[in-house]
Design a protein around this motif. Structure first.
Motif, PDB file in Angstrom:
ATOM      1  N   ALA A   1      55.564  66.011 -15.505  1.00 43.35           N
ATOM      2  CA  ALA A   1      54.188  66.333 -15.113  1.00 43.35           C
ATOM      3  C   ALA A   1      54.027  66.271 -13.596  1.00 43.35           C
ATOM      4  O   ALA A   1      53.367  67.126 -13.000  1.00 43.35           O
ATOM      5  CB  ALA A   1      53.209  65.383 -15.798  1.00 43.35           C
ATOM      6  N   LEU A   2      54.642  65.274 -12.961  1.00 44.71           N
ATOM      7  CA  LEU A   2      54.578  65.171 -11.510  1.00 44.71           C
ATOM      8  C   LEU A   2      55.279  66.354 -10.857  1.00 44.71           C
ATOM      9  O   LEU A   2      54.746  66.975  -9.925  1.00 44.71           O
ATOM     10  CB  LEU A   2      55.206  63.859 -11.025  1.00 44.71           C
ATOM     11  N   PHE A   3      56.470  66.670 -11.334  1.00 38.65           N
ATOM     12  CA  PHE A   3      57.204  67.810 -10.779  1.00 38.65           C
ATOM     13  C   PHE A   3      56.381  69.094 -10.913  1.00 38.65           C
ATOM     14  O   PHE A   3      56.238  69.855  -9.953  1.00 38.65           O
ATOM     15  CB  PHE A   3      58.566  67.975 -11.460  1.00 38.65           C
ATOM     16  N   ASP A   4      55.845  69.347 -12.093  1.00 38.15           N
ATOM     17  CA  ASP A   4      55.062  70.568 -12.317  1.00 38.15           C
ATOM     18  C   ASP A   4      53.844  70.617 -11.404  1.00 38.15           C
ATOM     19  O   ASP A   4      53.535  71.661 -10.823  1.00 38.15           O
ATOM     20  CB  ASP A   4      54.632  70.682 -13.777  1.00 38.15           C
ATOM     21  N   ALA A   5      53.140  69.505 -11.269  1.00 43.23           N
ATOM     22  CA  ALA A   5      51.943  69.468 -10.413  1.00 43.23           C
ATOM     23  C   ALA A   5      52.298  69.738  -8.955  1.00 43.23           C
ATOM     24  O   ALA A   5      51.570  70.454  -8.256  1.00 43.23           O
ATOM     25  CB  ALA A   5      51.248  68.119 -10.556  1.00 43.23           C
ATOM     26  N   LEU A   6      53.409  69.171  -8.484  1.00 44.63           N
ATOM     27  CA  LEU A   6      53.849  69.426  -7.111  1.00 44.63           C
ATOM     28  C   LEU A   6      54.351  70.859  -6.948  1.00 44.63           C
ATOM     29  O   LEU A   6      54.017  71.539  -5.975  1.00 44.63           O
ATOM     30  CB  LEU A   6      54.951  68.435  -6.720  1.00 44.63           C
ATOM     31  N   ASN A   7      55.113  71.330  -7.889  1.00 47.40           N
ATOM     32  CA  ASN A   7      55.675  72.675  -7.836  1.00 47.40           C
ATOM     33  C   ASN A   7      54.583  73.743  -7.847  1.00 47.40           C
ATOM     34  O   ASN A   7      54.703  74.780  -7.203  1.00 47.40           O
ATOM     35  CB  ASN A   7      56.635  72.883  -9.009  1.00 47.40           C
ATOM     36  N   GLU A   8      53.500  73.472  -8.569  1.00 52.66           N
ATOM     37  CA  GLU A   8      52.381  74.423  -8.676  1.00 52.66           C
ATOM     38  C   GLU A   8      51.284  74.132  -7.656  1.00 52.66           C
ATOM     39  O   GLU A   8      50.210  74.737  -7.711  1.00 52.66           O
ATOM     40  CB  GLU A   8      51.819  74.376 -10.098  1.00 52.66           C
ATOM     41  N   SER A   9      51.528  73.182  -6.746  1.00 53.51           N
ATOM     42  CA  SER A   9      50.574  72.782  -5.695  1.00 53.51           C
ATOM     43  C   SER A   9      49.250  72.268  -6.248  1.00 53.51           C
ATOM     44  O   SER A   9      48.224  72.339  -5.587  1.00 53.51           O
ATOM     45  CB  SER A   9      50.337  73.926  -4.711  1.00 53.51           C
ATOM     46  N   ARG A  10      49.269  71.726  -7.465  1.00 58.60           N
ATOM     47  CA  ARG A  10      48.079  71.053  -7.979  1.00 58.60           C
ATOM     48  C   ARG A  10      47.940  69.689  -7.325  1.00 58.60           C
ATOM     49  O   ARG A  10      46.863  69.129  -7.272  1.00 58.60           O
ATOM     50  CB  ARG A  10      48.143  70.923  -9.500  1.00 58.60           C
ATOM     51  N   ILE A  11      49.047  69.154  -6.831  1.00 58.17           N
ATOM     52  CA  ILE A  11      49.074  67.977  -5.965  1.00 58.17           C
ATOM     53  C   ILE A  11      49.637  68.481  -4.647  1.00 58.17           C
ATOM     54  O   ILE A  11      50.672  69.161  -4.615  1.00 58.17           O
ATOM     55  CB  ILE A  11      49.959  66.859  -6.542  1.00 58.17           C
ATOM     56  N   ALA A  12      48.963  68.156  -3.544  1.00 56.42           N
ATOM     57  CA  ALA A  12      49.361  68.715  -2.250  1.00 56.42           C
ATOM     58  C   ALA A  12      50.749  68.267  -1.824  1.00 56.42           C
ATOM     59  O   ALA A  12      51.536  69.076  -1.327  1.00 56.42           O
ATOM     60  CB  ALA A  12      48.335  68.330  -1.190  1.00 56.42           C
ATOM     61  N   SER A  13      51.052  66.987  -1.999  1.00 58.53           N
ATOM     62  CA  SER A  13      52.357  66.489  -1.564  1.00 58.53           C
ATOM     63  C   SER A  13      52.591  65.107  -2.144  1.00 58.53           C
ATOM     64  O   SER A  13      51.691  64.485  -2.691  1.00 58.53           O
ATOM     65  CB  SER A  13      52.435  66.436  -0.034  1.00 58.53           C
ATOM     66  N   ALA A  14      53.819  64.648  -1.974  1.00 55.74           N
ATOM     67  CA  ALA A  14      54.176  63.305  -2.448  1.00 55.74           C
ATOM     68  C   ALA A  14      55.317  62.762  -1.601  1.00 55.74           C
ATOM     69  O   ALA A  14      56.177  63.511  -1.140  1.00 55.74           O
ATOM     70  CB  ALA A  14      54.594  63.349  -3.917  1.00 55.74           C
ATOM     71  N   ILE A  15      55.257  61.468  -1.393  1.00 52.05           N
ATOM     72  CA  ILE A  15      56.381  60.736  -0.809  1.00 52.05           C
ATOM     73  C   ILE A  15      56.844  59.798  -1.909  1.00 52.05           C
ATOM     74  O   ILE A  15      56.077  58.967  -2.382  1.00 52.05           O
ATOM     75  CB  ILE A  15      55.962  59.952   0.447  1.00 52.05           C
ATOM     76  N   ILE A  16      58.074  59.959  -2.329  1.00 53.31           N
ATOM     77  CA  ILE A  16      58.574  59.219  -3.486  1.00 53.31           C
ATOM     78  C   ILE A  16      59.734  58.330  -3.051  1.00 53.31           C
ATOM     79  O   ILE A  16      60.698  58.787  -2.454  1.00 53.31           O
ATOM     80  CB  ILE A  16      59.007  60.176  -4.611  1.00 53.31           C
TER      81      ILE A  16
ATOM     82  N   LEU B   1      64.975  66.309 -12.433  1.00 54.37           N
ATOM     83  CA  LEU B   1      64.350  67.549 -11.976  1.00 54.37           C
ATOM     84  C   LEU B   1      64.580  67.719 -10.476  1.00 54.37           C
ATOM     85  O   LEU B   1      64.720  66.729  -9.752  1.00 54.37           O
ATOM     86  CB  LEU B   1      62.852  67.528 -12.302  1.00 54.37           C
ATOM     87  N   PRO B   2      64.589  68.942  -9.959  1.00 58.32           N
ATOM     88  CA  PRO B   2      64.949  69.177  -8.556  1.00 58.32           C
ATOM     89  C   PRO B   2      63.812  68.930  -7.555  1.00 58.32           C
ATOM     90  O   PRO B   2      63.388  69.825  -6.821  1.00 58.32           O
ATOM     91  CB  PRO B   2      65.387  70.646  -8.573  1.00 58.32           C
ATOM     92  N   PHE B   3      63.328  67.687  -7.495  1.00 60.00           N
ATOM     93  CA  PHE B   3      62.305  67.332  -6.513  1.00 60.00           C
ATOM     94  C   PHE B   3      62.782  67.651  -5.094  1.00 60.00           C
ATOM     95  O   PHE B   3      61.986  68.026  -4.237  1.00 60.00           O
ATOM     96  CB  PHE B   3      61.962  65.840  -6.599  1.00 60.00           C
ATOM     97  N   HIS B   4      64.070  67.517  -4.859  1.00 61.80           N
ATOM     98  CA  HIS B   4      64.629  67.748  -3.523  1.00 61.80           C
ATOM     99  C   HIS B   4      64.489  69.198  -3.061  1.00 61.80           C
ATOM    100  O   HIS B   4      64.623  69.490  -1.882  1.00 61.80           O
ATOM    101  CB  HIS B   4      66.106  67.335  -3.497  1.00 61.80           C
ATOM    102  N   GLU B   5      64.190  70.105  -3.961  1.00 61.93           N
ATOM    103  CA  GLU B   5      64.017  71.510  -3.605  1.00 61.93           C
ATOM    104  C   GLU B   5      62.569  71.847  -3.235  1.00 61.93           C
ATOM    105  O   GLU B   5      62.296  72.945  -2.755  1.00 61.93           O
ATOM    106  CB  GLU B   5      64.471  72.410  -4.753  1.00 61.93           C
ATOM    107  N   LEU B   6      61.648  70.918  -3.455  1.00 63.05           N
ATOM    108  CA  LEU B   6      60.239  71.181  -3.172  1.00 63.05           C
ATOM    109  C   LEU B   6      59.930  70.886  -1.709  1.00 63.05           C
ATOM    110  O   LEU B   6      60.301  69.839  -1.176  1.00 63.05           O
ATOM    111  CB  LEU B   6      59.349  70.321  -4.080  1.00 63.05           C
ATOM    112  N   ASP B   7      59.205  71.807  -1.061  1.00 63.21           N
ATOM    113  CA  ASP B   7      58.843  71.629   0.347  1.00 63.21           C
ATOM    114  C   ASP B   7      57.756  70.577   0.561  1.00 63.21           C
ATOM    115  O   ASP B   7      57.575  70.093   1.673  1.00 63.21           O
ATOM    116  CB  ASP B   7      58.350  72.958   0.939  1.00 63.21           C
ATOM    117  N   ASN B   8      57.023  70.223  -0.484  1.00 60.07           N
ATOM    118  CA  ASN B   8      55.917  69.287  -0.345  1.00 60.07           C
ATOM    119  C   ASN B   8      56.277  67.871  -0.812  1.00 60.07           C
ATOM    120  O   ASN B   8      55.400  67.057  -1.087  1.00 60.07           O
ATOM    121  CB  ASN B   8      54.682  69.795  -1.095  1.00 60.07           C
ATOM    122  N   VAL B   9      57.563  67.576  -0.864  1.00 51.10           N
ATOM    123  CA  VAL B   9      58.023  66.257  -1.287  1.00 51.10           C
ATOM    124  C   VAL B   9      58.931  65.661  -0.209  1.00 51.10           C
ATOM    125  O   VAL B   9      59.822  66.335   0.299  1.00 51.10           O
ATOM    126  CB  VAL B   9      58.796  66.323  -2.625  1.00 51.10           C
TER     127      VAL B   9
END
Length: 89
Positions: A6-21, A40-48
């Protein structure tokens, strides 16, 4: 607790602006010393921003911890009391 998908999908779809994990599901092991931190490939997201679980540590932090441990060992060896940072079981 976090639903990783759910976190990955929300970040990937920009429903959450960004995250520091800082905490992950997968840690290095003898069989794989450099695993991806999640399934999941969080490392590929520009907003993480991904940091290791010890991201707040500095060289000073490590040095202070080493000195504290050395002082405790010396006190213990000399039979002196008042050790610091004791954790009761």
């Amino acid at each position: 607790m976090v639903d990783e998908k759910a976190l990955f999908d929300a970040l990937n779809e920009s429903r959450i602006a960004s995250a520091i994990i800082d905490t992950w599901y997968v840690y290095p092991a003898e069989s794989d010393s450099n695993p991806l931190p999640a399934s999941l490939p969080f490392h590929e997201l520009d907003n993480v921003i991904m940091t290791p679980h010890m991201s707040g540590w500095t060289h000073g932090t490590v040095k202070r911890r080493q000195l504290t441990m050395a002082r405790n060992i010396n006190k213990l060896a000399k039979g002196e009391g008042h050790l610091v940072n004791i954790v009761s079981a």
